[in-house]
Write an enzyme that holds these catalytic residues in place. Structure first.
Site, PDB file in Angstrom:
ATOM      1  N   PHE A  77       7.276  23.992  23.278  1.00 52.64           N
ATOM      2  CA  PHE A  77       6.418  23.078  22.553  1.00 52.64           C
ATOM      3  C   PHE A  77       6.303  23.448  21.084  1.00 52.64           C
ATOM      4  CE2 PHE A  77       4.386  23.203  26.934  1.00 52.64           C
ATOM      5  CZ  PHE A  77       5.157  22.145  27.391  1.00 52.64           C
ATOM      6  N   TRP A  93       1.276  15.727  22.616  1.00 57.20           N
ATOM      7  CA  TRP A  93       1.541  16.927  21.812  1.00 57.20           C
ATOM      8  C   TRP A  93       2.437  17.894  22.578  1.00 57.20           C
ATOM      9  CZ3 TRP A  93       0.345  22.073  22.882  1.00 57.20           C
ATOM     10  CH2 TRP A  93       0.481  22.971  21.826  1.00 57.20           C
ATOM     11  N   HIS A  94       2.266  17.945  23.901  1.00 60.02           N
ATOM     12  CA  HIS A  94       3.034  18.898  24.698  1.00 60.02           C
ATOM     13  C   HIS A  94       4.503  18.517  24.809  1.00 60.02           C
ATOM     14  CE1 HIS A  94      -0.945  20.295  25.982  1.00 60.02           C
ATOM     15  NE2 HIS A  94      -0.343  21.408  26.333  1.00 60.02           N
ATOM     16  N   GLY A  95       4.801  17.238  24.783  1.00 58.60           N
ATOM     17  CA  GLY A  95       6.196  16.867  24.928  1.00 58.60           C
ATOM     18  C   GLY A  95       6.412  15.376  24.887  1.00 58.60           C
TER      19      GLY A  95
END
Length: 453
Positions: free
Chosen positions: A453, A320-322
Site C-alpha cells: 500500500f 486508500w488500501h488498494g
C-alpha cells in the site's frame, strides 16, 4: 534488502553506529542519506518522485504561511493536494479505472492498460505530507524552513514504507528538541524490535501458510470449517504482520531518539466496530477522522449526514488500501456497521461478535476479486462441514496471543517487562529469539502485507 531480515538489521546497526559516532550537527544528514539509500534499495528510479513530492509540499508550506487568507491561499492548498492526489491516483488507480472503462466500452480488459509500478509506501508518505500542508493552512503547524528537516520528515526510514502515519508537529518536536534516548527508551526499543520480529516470523508467517493454502484453492466447495479456518488464519496473519512491522518501526525510532504513536491497541478485544477502529491502525483512523470525517461535517449536521460522512470516510479509507472493488466494499462494509451502531445507539456488542464481524470483512480484503469473495462467503455460511486446516499448535499460538492481550488489557505487562531487573529482561529477549528460532518462517514470498500500500 527491504525484505531480507539479516541485511536489514545490518543496515540498522550501521546507521546507529554512524549516527551516534557523528557530531550532532551531522546526524540528520546521516538519517536522510540512510533513508534515501533504504528507499533506493527497492527502486532507485522512484527517488525522483519522492523528491518531487517533497519539494512541492515544502514550497507549499512556506507559501501558505506567507500568503494572507483568501483565494490565493486556498489555491496553493488545492495545488499541493492535487499534486499529491494526482501522483497517488496515477500510480495506484489508473489501471483500475482503465479496466472499468474498458468494461463499460465492451473492450478487452487491458485495452488502456499501462505497465505502472506502484512506488513503495506511496499511500503512507502521501497522507503524511498532505496532513502537514493542511495543518499549515489551518495555522496548527508552522512552515518548516529547512528543506533537510522536511525531507527527513517525509522519508524517515523506520516508517517510510508502512507507517505509522506520523503527524508533523510530533516529528518536528522530536527533531528540533532532540535528546539522546534514555535507558528506558533503549530497553523498550530493543524489546519492540524483538517483539515485532516474533509477531512477523513466528506468528504472521505461520498463519499466512494456512491462509494462502485456503485462498489459493477457493472454488472447490471446501466447506464451512475450512473456510472459517482460512479466514481466521488471515485475520491472525494481518494483525501480527502489520502490528509486528509497527512495533519494529516504533522500536527503531526509539533507538534514534524519536517517538512514534501507538498504532494498535489489542483490536481483537474490541467490543464493537466503533471500538475496533479506535484500536486498529490508529494513525490511519485518526487521520481519516481529522482530515476527512470532521471536514465533511462529522456528526454536526443531523443523523443522516452523519451516516453519509461515516460511509464516505470508510469508502475512501477502503480505496486508500488498494485499487479494487474488494477494498471499496471492505470500506463500505465497515462504514455501514459504524452507521448502524450509531443509528441504533449500540455502544457494546460482545468481543466474539465483533471479532466475527471483523473476520467477515477480511474476506474482501484478502480475496483476489469479488467473485472469489462471494465464493468464500458462500462456503462460510452454507457449505459442507469441511475439514480443519489449523493444527493444534496454531490454536496454541492464537491462545497464547489472546492470553497476553487480555493481560495487557488489564495491566500493561510490556511496560513492566521494560523496567524489570536485567535478568528478567534478558530472559524475555532470549525467549523471543528462541520463539523465532523454533516457529519462525523464513520465506521471501511472504512480505509484510502493508508494503503493497
Amino acid at each position: 534488502m527491504l525484505f531480507n531480515t539479516t541485511s536489514f538489521f545490518l543496515f540498522l546497526a550501521a546507521v546507529l553506529m554512524l549516527f551516534y559516532a557523528s557530531p550532532r550537527g551531522l546526524r540528520k544528514y546521516i538519517l536522510l542519506a540512510a533513508s534515501y539509500f533504504f528507499y533506493a534499495c527497492w527502486n532507485v528510479k522512484f527517488l525522483a518522485l519522492l523528491g518531487t513530492l517533497t519539494a512541492i509540499d515544502y514550497t507549499a508550506g512556506i507559501w501558505l504561511e506567507k500568503i494572507p487568507p483568501g483565494p490565493k491561499r486556498r489555491a496553493v492548498l488545492i495545488l499541493s493536494l492535487s499534486a499529491n492526489l494526482g501522483f497517488l491516483g496515477f500510480f495506484k488507480y489508473y489501471n483500475f479505472l482503465a479496466a472499468n472503462l474498458a468494461l463499460l466500452l465492451q473492450r478487452p480488459p487491458r485495452s488502456f492498460w499501462l505497465d505502472v509500478v506502484l512506488p513503495l509506501g506511496i499511500s503512507f508518505h502521501t497522507f503524511q505530507s498532505m496532513s502537514y500542508v493542511v495543518d499549515v493552512y489551518r495555522g496548527e503547524q508552522e512552515a518548516v524552513r529547512n528543506p533537510i528537516d522536511y525531507a527527513l520528515f517525509i522519508c524517515f526510514f523506520p516508517q517510510l514504507v508502512a507507517g505509522p502515519i506520523v503527524r508533523a508537529r510530533n516529528f518536528f518536536h522530536d527533531l528540533w528538541n532532540w535528546q539522546p534516548p534514555t535507558t528506558h527508551d533503549v530497553s523498550r526499543g530493543l524489546l519492540l524490535l524483538a517483539l515485532g520480529l516474533v509477531k512477523k516470523m513466528a506468528f504472521a508467517d505461520q498463519f499466512a501458510k494456512v491462509a494462502n493454502t485456503y485462498f489459493g484453492n477457493v472454488g472447490g466447495n471446501a466447506g464451512m470449517l475450512t473456510a472459517w479456518c482460512g479466514v481466521f488464519a488471515f485475520g491472525m496473519q494481518i494483525y501480527f504482520d502489520f502490528s509486528g512491522y509497527t512495533d519494529m518501526a516504533i522500536g527503531m525510532a526509539k533507538l534514534l531518539g524519536f517517538h512514534f504513536p501507538v498504532n494498535f491497541r489489542r483490536p481483537y478485544l474490541a467490543s464493537s466496530i466503533t471500538d475496533f477502529w479506535r484500536r486498529w491502525h490508529i494513525s490511519l483512523s485518526t487521520w481519516l477522522r481529522d482530515y476527512l470525517y470532521i471536514p465533511l461535517g462529522g456528526n454536526r449536521h443531523g443523523r443522516w449526514k452523519t451516516y453519509r460522512n461515516l460511509m464516505l470516510t470508510m469508502l475512501l479509507g477502503g480505496l486508500w488500501h488498494g485499487a479494487s472493488w474488494n477494498f471499496l466494499i471492505w470500506g463500505g462494509y465497515h462504514g455501514g456497521l459504524l452507521a448502524l451502531e450509531r443509528a441504533f445507539r449500540i455502544r457494546t456488542l460482545t468481543v466474539p461478535v465483533t471479532f466475527c464481524l471483523a473476520l467477515i470483512g477480511w474476506v474482501f480484503f484478502r480475496a483476489a476479486d469479488l467473485p472469489q469473495s462471494m465464493q468464500v462467503l458462500r462456503e462460510m455460511f452454507g457449505g459442507a462441514p469441511g475439514r480443519m486446516l489449523l493444527e493444534p499448535w496454531h490454536l496454541g499460538l492464537a491462545g497464547m496471543a489472546l492470553l497476553l492481550a487480555i493481560l495487557e488489557e488489564k495491566k500493561e505487562w510490556f511496560e513492566s517487562l521494560v523496567d524489570a531487573p536485567a535478568w528478567v529482561y534478558a530472559t524475555a529477549l532470549a525467549l523471543m529469539f528462541f520463539c523465532v528460532e523454533i516457529f519462525g518462517v523464513i520465506d521471501a514470498s511472504i512480505p509484510f502485507i502493508y508494503f503493497q500500500f
